[in-house]
Design an enzyme around this catalytic site. Structure first.
Site, mmCIF file in Angstrom:
data_model
loop_
_atom_site.group_PDB
_atom_site.id
_atom_site.type_symbol
_atom_site.label_atom_id
_atom_site.label_comp_id
_atom_site.label_asym_id
_atom_site.label_seq_id
_atom_site.Cartn_x
_atom_site.Cartn_y
_atom_site.Cartn_z
ATOM 1 N N SER A 265 52.826 10.512 4.473
ATOM 2 C CA SER A 265 53.547 11.460 5.317
ATOM 3 C C SER A 265 53.799 11.002 6.743
ATOM 4 C CB SER A 265 52.794 12.795 5.353
ATOM 5 O OG SER A 265 51.470 12.600 5.850
ATOM 6 N N LYS B 142 57.825 15.467 9.941
ATOM 7 C CA LYS B 142 57.982 16.687 10.720
ATOM 8 C C LYS B 142 59.388 16.892 11.288
ATOM 9 C CE LYS B 142 53.728 18.482 10.790
ATOM 10 N NZ LYS B 142 53.408 19.874 10.423
#
Length: 403
Positions: free
Chosen positions: A303, A51
């Site tokens: 991720s 992110k």
């Protein structure tokens, strides 16, 4: 529509903040699947997840007046940390609304990176509504976690790294929550090599994209239920959905049990800690959620690794149960001296290890002169479990498997 030029431009903006994360071949998972498995270890990224890429790129595009006003966003955790760090590094004040039950580790990390955390709502959607209220009341700029072209372009720099480090890749597997990551990655990957497959993965309990693709329009779920909190969104973003429809080859789902198993195997065999969302892509490969050929080069994108320790404990236990490495069973024996020792001897002869024993003479559904016993056992796999149960039953012990 998001373009390759957008992603390429984002790489220059995020390069000073985001790390170029490792891509490593896994012998264990390659042997297990028959494919060539390379793990994209984005969980080694700053803030522990991808992110930071999108947040940095978006904040870099703010005007001077927008920077002075500050930013606000909503997040289940990883976007919160990315925005907090990116904003702090840029000298911009940030306020992040997180669901009330967001993992405490993610809340504290967000505050540690310089953001102001506000807990509100039961899930991401309710947190987002409150963030928009703050946007209106305080005049802040809202930074969407995924439904933003600049955010998507920033996330797409992960795809550029995959293609640089593994030019022979056949399939890239990406988790999907709101869709920003896969939209950016698919844009980068398809621009470099249109023949590379891009597979999206969701949890069974948060399958908004699968249902939206089937319906031909965006479908919002009433509720979501998954251990993968990072992708527990009720609705795909409208901009990512456009990209997914055009550039993603297939979207599949996996159950929480397989996500838990993937987390367990990553910790045990690769020595890396993944959160639920971070392990979802690997879970799809290990669980054969999509078809692939022997020898195919596959890159599951891991991720994120920001999993709460309490959640990790529960997930690891589920993974052990799923693999036949832990079992809880109940049986009944005669309430007499030596009976428990006889039971323990059978367990020992079958080479199972006792974690715990609960002995109860007062259970209502057993006869007088009997005792109910629950055993927590360490076992070595499903065949070992079957062997142990068969041995207990052969010795006259009724067995109920509780876990």
């Amino acid at each position: 529509m998001l373009s390759f030029d957008d992603v390429f431009a984002a790489r220059d903006r995020v390069g000073d903040v985001a790390r170029h994360t490792p891509l490593e071949r896994s012998t264990t998972f390659s042997e297990h699947t028959g494919a060539e498995i390379y793990l994209k270890l984005e969980l080694f990224q700053r803030t522990g997840a991808f992110k930071i890429r999108g947040a940095t790129n978006r904040i870099a595009t703010l005007s001077e007046s927008e920077r002075e006003a500050g930013v606000v966003t909503a997040s289940a955790g990883n976007h919160a940390q990315g925005v907090a760090l990116a904003a702090t590094r840029a000298g911009v004040d940030s306020k992040i609304v997180m669901p009330e039950h967001a993992p405490i580790s993610k809340v504290r990390a967000t505050e540690g990176y310089g953001g102001t955390a506000v807990l509100h709502g039961i899930d991401y959607n309710e947190a987002q509504e409150h963030a928009h209220e703050i946007e209106r009341e305080e005049g802040r700029v809202y930074l969407h976690a995924f439904d933003d072209w600049d955010v998507m372009a920033g996330q797409g720099t992960t795809g550029l790294e995959i293609m640089d480090d593994c030019p022979d890749v056949d399939t890239v597997v990406v988790p999907i929550g709101g869709g920003g990551l896969i939209a950016g990655v698919a844009t980068a990957v398809k621009a470099v090599d249109p023949d590379v497959r891009v597979i999206g993965v969701q949890a069974d309990g948060a399958s908004s994209v699968v249902e939206s693709i089937d319906a031909g329009k965006i479908v919002e779920l009433e509720t979501v239920d998954t251990i993968a909190d990072g992708i527990a969104t009720r609705r795909i973003g409208s901009k990512p959905f456009q990209v997914i429809q055009k550039r993603v080859d297939e979207v599949v789902t996996v159950p929480d049990s397989e996500i838990a198993m993937a987390i367990t195997l990553l910790l045990e065999r690769s020595k890396v800690v993944a959160e639920g969302a971070g392990a979802t892509a690997l879970a799809a490969v290990l669980g054969n959620a999509f078809e692939y050929e022997a020898g195919e080069t596959i890159v599951p994108l891991l991720s994120g690794g920001n999993i709460d320790p309490n959640v990790l404990t529960t997930v690891l236990m589920r993974g052990l149960v799923q693999s036949g490495r832990y079992i809880k069973l109940r049986t009944v024996l005669k309430d007499k001296p030596g009976a428990l020792m006889d039971l323990s001897k059978i367990v020992a002869e079958n080479r199972a290890n006792i974690y715990g024993i609960q002995h109860d003479r007062t259970a209502r559904d057993i006869g007088m002169g009997s005792a109910e016993v629950e055993l927590d056992l360490e076992t070595r796999g499903h065949e070992h479990v079957e062997q142990l149960i068969a041995s207990l039953e052969a010795h006259g012990y009724p067995v109920d498997v509780l876990v």
